[in-house]
Design a protein around this motif. Structure first.
Motif, PDB file in Angstrom:
ATOM      1  N   HIS A   1      19.146 -98.671  62.433  1.00  0.00           N
ATOM      2  CA  HIS A   1      18.388 -97.960  61.407  1.00  0.00           C
ATOM      3  C   HIS A   1      18.964 -98.220  60.020  1.00  0.00           C
ATOM      4  O   HIS A   1      18.240 -98.550  59.079  1.00  0.00           O
ATOM      5  CB  HIS A   1      18.344 -96.450  61.695  1.00  0.00           C
TER       6      HIS A   1
ATOM      7  N   THR B   1      -0.468 -91.432  53.043  1.00  0.00           N
ATOM      8  CA  THR B   1       0.349 -90.470  52.299  1.00  0.00           C
ATOM      9  C   THR B   1       0.001 -90.540  50.811  1.00  0.00           C
ATOM     10  O   THR B   1      -0.395 -89.541  50.203  1.00  0.00           O
ATOM     11  CB  THR B   1       1.845 -90.823  52.465  1.00  0.00           C
ATOM     12  N   THR B   2       0.105 -91.752  50.258  1.00  0.00           N
ATOM     13  CA  THR B   2      -0.094 -91.920  48.814  1.00  0.00           C
ATOM     14  C   THR B   2      -1.550 -91.635  48.435  1.00  0.00           C
ATOM     15  O   THR B   2      -1.817 -90.992  47.407  1.00  0.00           O
ATOM     16  CB  THR B   2       0.321 -93.344  48.386  1.00  0.00           C
TER      17      THR B   2
ATOM     18  N   HIS C   1      16.750 -90.518  56.805  1.00  0.00           N
ATOM     19  CA  HIS C   1      15.376 -90.977  57.051  1.00  0.00           C
ATOM     20  C   HIS C   1      14.446 -90.710  55.871  1.00  0.00           C
ATOM     21  O   HIS C   1      13.228 -90.872  55.996  1.00  0.00           O
ATOM     22  CB  HIS C   1      14.807 -90.316  58.317  1.00  0.00           C
TER      23      HIS C   1
ATOM     24  N   THR D   1       8.374 -82.281  59.306  1.00  0.00           N
ATOM     25  CA  THR D   1       8.700 -83.448  60.122  1.00  0.00           C
ATOM     26  C   THR D   1       9.303 -82.981  61.442  1.00  0.00           C
ATOM     27  O   THR D   1       9.652 -81.803  61.581  1.00  0.00           O
ATOM     28  CB  THR D   1       9.625 -84.427  59.376  1.00  0.00           C
TER      29      THR D   1
ATOM     30  N   PRO E   1       9.486 -83.482  48.999  1.00  0.00           N
ATOM     31  CA  PRO E   1       8.229 -84.129  49.372  1.00  0.00           C
ATOM     32  C   PRO E   1       8.459 -85.469  50.060  1.00  0.00           C
ATOM     33  O   PRO E   1       7.597 -85.935  50.804  1.00  0.00           O
ATOM     34  CB  PRO E   1       7.517 -84.327  48.028  1.00  0.00           C
ATOM     35  N   PHE E   2       9.613 -86.076  49.802  1.00  0.00           N
ATOM     36  CA  PHE E   2       9.913 -87.367  50.432  1.00  0.00           C
ATOM     37  C   PHE E   2      11.004 -87.222  51.486  1.00  0.00           C
ATOM     38  O   PHE E   2      11.674 -88.195  51.831  1.00  0.00           O
ATOM     39  CB  PHE E   2      10.312 -88.389  49.367  1.00  0.00           C
ATOM     40  N   GLY E   3      11.195 -86.015  51.995  1.00  0.00           N
ATOM     41  CA  GLY E   3      12.201 -85.796  53.036  1.00  0.00           C
ATOM     42  C   GLY E   3      13.595 -85.714  52.445  1.00  0.00           C
ATOM     43  O   GLY E   3      13.781 -85.591  51.229  1.00  0.00           O
TER      44      GLY E   3
ATOM     45  N   LYS F   1      17.206 -99.942  56.891  1.00  0.00           N
ATOM     46  CA  LYS F   1      16.964 -99.102  55.716  1.00  0.00           C
ATOM     47  C   LYS F   1      17.405 -99.829  54.454  1.00  0.00           C
ATOM     48  O   LYS F   1      16.695 -99.818  53.438  1.00  0.00           O
ATOM     49  CB  LYS F   1      17.709 -97.777  55.882  1.00  0.00           C
TER      50      LYS F   1
ATOM     51  N   PHE G   1      12.436-101.871  46.877  1.00  0.00           N
ATOM     52  CA  PHE G   1      12.021-100.790  45.964  1.00  0.00           C
ATOM     53  C   PHE G   1      13.045-100.515  44.869  1.00  0.00           C
ATOM     54  O   PHE G   1      13.004 -99.457  44.235  1.00  0.00           O
ATOM     55  CB  PHE G   1      11.720 -99.517  46.769  1.00  0.00           C
TER      56      PHE G   1
ATOM     57  N   PHE H   1      11.241 -95.899  61.739  1.00  0.00           N
ATOM     58  CA  PHE H   1      11.135 -94.444  61.972  1.00  0.00           C
ATOM     59  C   PHE H   1      11.776 -93.980  63.272  1.00  0.00           C
ATOM     60  O   PHE H   1      12.240 -92.867  63.386  1.00  0.00           O
ATOM     61  CB  PHE H   1       9.668 -93.981  62.090  1.00  0.00           C
TER      62      PHE H   1
ATOM     63  N   CYS I   1      12.269 -90.968  52.430  1.00  0.00           N
ATOM     64  CA  CYS I   1      11.299 -92.024  52.146  1.00  0.00           C
ATOM     65  C   CYS I   1      11.852 -93.113  51.218  1.00  0.00           C
ATOM     66  O   CYS I   1      12.198 -92.834  50.073  1.00  0.00           O
ATOM     67  CB  CYS I   1      10.071 -91.394  51.498  1.00  0.00           C
ATOM     68  N   PRO I   2      11.873 -94.365  51.678  1.00  0.00           N
ATOM     69  CA  PRO I   2      12.328 -95.427  50.784  1.00  0.00           C
ATOM     70  C   PRO I   2      11.265 -95.838  49.764  1.00  0.00           C
ATOM     71  O   PRO I   2      11.561 -96.473  48.762  1.00  0.00           O
ATOM     72  CB  PRO I   2      12.615 -96.598  51.742  1.00  0.00           C
TER      73      PRO I   2
ATOM     74  N   ALA J   1       3.151 -96.200  56.753  1.00  0.00           N
ATOM     75  CA  ALA J   1       3.816 -95.124  55.992  1.00  0.00           C
ATOM     76  C   ALA J   1       3.295 -95.035  54.565  1.00  0.00           C
ATOM     77  O   ALA J   1       3.314 -93.968  53.955  1.00  0.00           O
ATOM     78  CB  ALA J   1       5.328 -95.363  55.977  1.00  0.00           C
ATOM     79  N   ALA J   2       2.821 -96.183  54.047  1.00  0.00           N
ATOM     80  CA  ALA J   2       2.500 -96.243  52.616  1.00  0.00           C
ATOM     81  C   ALA J   2       1.079 -95.804  52.288  1.00  0.00           C
ATOM     82  O   ALA J   2       0.825 -95.291  51.203  1.00  0.00           O
ATOM     83  CB  ALA J   2       2.715 -97.671  52.116  1.00  0.00           C
TER      84      ALA J   2
ATOM     85  N   ARG K   1      12.198 -83.355  64.472  1.00  0.00           N
ATOM     86  CA  ARG K   1      13.459 -83.883  64.974  1.00  0.00           C
ATOM     87  C   ARG K   1      13.638 -83.353  66.392  1.00  0.00           C
ATOM     88  O   ARG K   1      12.962 -82.399  66.793  1.00  0.00           O
ATOM     89  CB  ARG K   1      14.643 -83.420  64.100  1.00  0.00           C
TER      90      ARG K   1
HETATM   91  C1  HEM Z   1       3.309 -89.890  48.140  1.00  0.00           C
HETATM   92  C2  HEM Z   1       3.469 -90.721  49.139  1.00  0.00           C
HETATM   93  C3  HEM Z   1       4.515 -90.559  50.216  1.00  0.00           C
HETATM   94  C4  HEM Z   1       5.028 -89.431  50.776  1.00  0.00           C
HETATM   95  C5  HEM Z   1       4.675 -87.981  50.458  1.00  0.00           C
HETATM   96  C6  HEM Z   1       6.014 -89.863  51.755  1.00  0.00           C
HETATM   97  C7  HEM Z   1       6.796 -88.994  52.508  1.00  0.00           C
HETATM   98  C8  HEM Z   1       7.758 -89.407  53.409  1.00  0.00           C
HETATM   99  C9  HEM Z   1       8.641 -88.512  54.126  1.00  0.00           C
HETATM  100  C10 HEM Z   1       8.669 -86.986  54.002  1.00  0.00           C
HETATM  101  C11 HEM Z   1       9.426 -89.278  54.921  1.00  0.00           C
HETATM  102  C12 HEM Z   1      10.545 -88.784  55.841  1.00  0.00           C
HETATM  103  C13 HEM Z   1      10.042 -88.455  57.226  1.00  0.00           C
HETATM  104  C14 HEM Z   1      11.115 -87.887  58.113  1.00  0.00           C
HETATM  105  O1  HEM Z   1      12.199 -87.543  57.665  1.00  0.00           O
HETATM  106  O2  HEM Z   1      10.833 -87.738  59.316  1.00  0.00           O
HETATM  107  C15 HEM Z   1       9.043 -90.664  54.726  1.00  0.00           C
HETATM  108  C16 HEM Z   1       9.597 -91.741  55.381  1.00  0.00           C
HETATM  109  C17 HEM Z   1       9.228 -93.053  55.161  1.00  0.00           C
HETATM  110  N1  HEM Z   1       8.367 -93.527  54.192  1.00  0.00           N
HETATM  111 FE1  HEM Z   1       7.300 -92.394  52.911  1.00  0.00          FE
HETATM  112  N2  HEM Z   1       6.061 -91.229  51.773  1.00  0.00           N
HETATM  113  C18 HEM Z   1       5.173 -91.702  50.840  1.00  0.00           C
HETATM  114  C19 HEM Z   1       4.928 -93.027  50.496  1.00  0.00           C
HETATM  115  C20 HEM Z   1       5.551 -94.110  51.062  1.00  0.00           C
HETATM  116  C21 HEM Z   1       5.377 -95.473  50.644  1.00  0.00           C
HETATM  117  C22 HEM Z   1       4.506 -95.928  49.472  1.00  0.00           C
HETATM  118  C23 HEM Z   1       6.142 -96.248  51.487  1.00  0.00           C
HETATM  119  C24 HEM Z   1       6.356 -97.737  51.515  1.00  0.00           C
HETATM  120  C25 HEM Z   1       5.757 -98.613  50.754  1.00  0.00           C
HETATM  121  C26 HEM Z   1       6.796 -95.352  52.431  1.00  0.00           C
HETATM  122  C27 HEM Z   1       7.631 -95.757  53.455  1.00  0.00           C
HETATM  123  C28 HEM Z   1       8.333 -94.897  54.276  1.00  0.00           C
HETATM  124  C29 HEM Z   1       9.183 -95.345  55.367  1.00  0.00           C
HETATM  125  C30 HEM Z   1       9.413 -96.792  55.803  1.00  0.00           C
HETATM  126  C31 HEM Z   1       9.757 -94.187  55.930  1.00  0.00           C
HETATM  127  C32 HEM Z   1      10.720 -94.115  57.117  1.00  0.00           C
HETATM  128  C33 HEM Z   1      12.163 -94.078  56.615  1.00  0.00           C
HETATM  129  C34 HEM Z   1      13.186 -93.912  57.706  1.00  0.00           C
HETATM  130  O3  HEM Z   1      12.864 -93.534  58.843  1.00  0.00           O
HETATM  131  O4  HEM Z   1      14.358 -94.163  57.407  1.00  0.00           O
HETATM  132  N3  HEM Z   1       6.428 -94.070  52.128  1.00  0.00           N
HETATM  133  N4  HEM Z   1       8.034 -90.718  53.789  1.00  0.00           N
END
Ligand code: HEM
Length: 386
Positions: A44, A197-198, A328, A265, A322-324, A48, A55, A37, A330-331, A193-194, A267
């Protein structure tokens, strides 16, 4: 604060090199400064790619049975009792996170890591006062013990010919070697991260399905037809079944939009930036507001209405994040959706739930927005209620 889709795309995607990720120093200390992060650029993108590799559909297919077994372990323990949905979902998502971190049947003492993780979690959002007895100090202590445990496991696996499964296995077998602390920080980061959120999204799904009886009925019908096929073919749930759940998938999409658990988020401008006629001085924080975009009637008519059918047509570009978005993003998004599908499959075909308590509506921030009191529910088996 950025609340237009185009501006959010500029910050997160097209001019992302000018806006770095930013977290308070205490959060970096608790998770570990070398976690994905906190970085941009070459380190990075190398990380990544490694994280994304666990996944890929080919890897995730292998997780379906394990996740299904985890659900089968949890659900009966909820029957005929009142549970705190959020807490139970956190137990489940922590187990899935451990699975993706260490692989199936790992040699690690996962129970003690889970216990330490709870101490770490308690201090994450506390005042960062490093003084004996404070939650922050306790979290840092727990982090140190997790770190030592992981380093021992890393040393052991480095000596062995088998690098083991999960992210740990992938990071250990990376061509350009990562250091022990880079590996440990990213394992802790993945679990962090996992989990919440989930779990928060799962809690909202139960609330929405409870509040929309017809939808619950339609989702149950979809899931029962899959269950029928599975028992006819005398087999377990498999990956292909999870690809044939269109309505349930739309319910997940709509839950992610409505709840927007990661509401925005952070920045930070890396230099003075001229942005749509404004000057953003170097060092200023810039916040793309996902929730505001997800709740704008311009992109989602009647935004407060829970209506999964809106996803029968794809949302306009950059309005649904929802996952950005960008480098960055979400992987773990596909893993999160897979866990939810498997949970909903087992839950709707076997159980019903009633919300317990007076105040059925309202949000609390934990810090993610979740239903009040973590949604206390009473779970009963369908067979006994008909
Ligand atoms: C519904 C569940 C989840 C939501 C809503 C979610 C949402 C997000 C979002 C919005 C970001 C981007 C944050 C940013 O741009 O600053 C992010 C990054 C990330 N998420 Fe998720 N996430 C979820 C589940 C998970 C799961 C299950 C994993 C791993 C098993 C995970 C691993 C990560 C990681 C490692 C990053 C950082 C990526 C980076 O900086 O390149 N997330 N997540």
């Amino acid at each position: 604060m950025i609340s237009s889709p185009d501006a959010a795309r500029i910050v997160l995607v097209s001019r992302a090199h000018l806006f770095k990720t930013t977290y308070p120093p205490s959060k970096q200390k608790i998770i570990g400064p070398e976690a994905i992060f906190f970085h941009q650029g070459e380190y990075h993108s190398r990380l990544k790619k490694l994280v994304q590799s666990i996944f890929l559909p080919s890897s995730m297919k292998l997780l379906v049975t394990d996740i299904d077994q985890l659900v089968a372990k949890f659900l009966p323990s909820w029957e005929n009792t009142t549970i705190n949905t959020l807490n139970e979902m956190k137990r489940f998502t922590l187990d899935v996170a451990m699975l993706s971190a260490f692989g199936e049947g790992s040699d690690l003492d996962t129970e003690s890591i889970k216990h330490l993780y709870h101490c770490l979690d308690k201090g994450y959002n506390s005042m960062p006062i490093n003084f004996p007895g404070t939650p922050f100090r306790k979290a840092m202590k727990a982090r140190k013990v997790i770190d030592e445990t992981l380093r021992r496991a890393i040393q052991k696996r480095r000596k062995s010919t088998q690098q083991g499964g999960g992210l740990l296995g992938v990071l250990l077998s990376s061509k350009d070697q990562l250091t022990d602390s880079q590996i440990a920080d990213n394992i802790i980061g993945l679990i962090f991260a996992a989990r919440d959120t989930t779990a928060s999204v799962m809690t909202w799904i139960l609330k929405y399905l409870h509040d929309h009886e017809e939808l619950l009925h339609a989702v149950t019908t979809e899931q029962e037809s899959i269950r029928g096929r599975i028992s006819e073919e005398k087999r377990k749930l498999k990956w292909e079944d999870t690809r044939r759940m269109p309505l349930t998938s739309r319910v997940i999409q709509e839950t992610l939009r409505t709840a927007s658990v990661l509401s925005f988020t952070f920045r930070e401008a890396v230099e003075d930036i001229e942005f749509e006629g404004y000057l953003i001085p170097k060092g200023w924080k810039v916040l793309p507001l996902f929730r505001t975009i997800h709740h704008s009637p311009d992109f989602f008519p009647q935004p407060d209405k829970f209506n999964p059918s809106r996803f029968e047509v794809p949302p306009s570009p950059n309005t649904y994040m929802p996952f950005g978005n960008g480098s960055h993003s979400c992987p773990g998004s596909e893993l999160a959706k897979l866990e939810i599908l498997i949970l909903v499959h087992n839950l709707t075909t076997t159980y019903r739930w009633e919300i317990v308590g007076e105040e059925l509506d309202g949000i609390q921030y934990s810090p993610f927005p979740v239903p009040k009191q973590g949604l206390p529910i009473r779970v009963t088996s369908i067979k006994k209620t008909v």
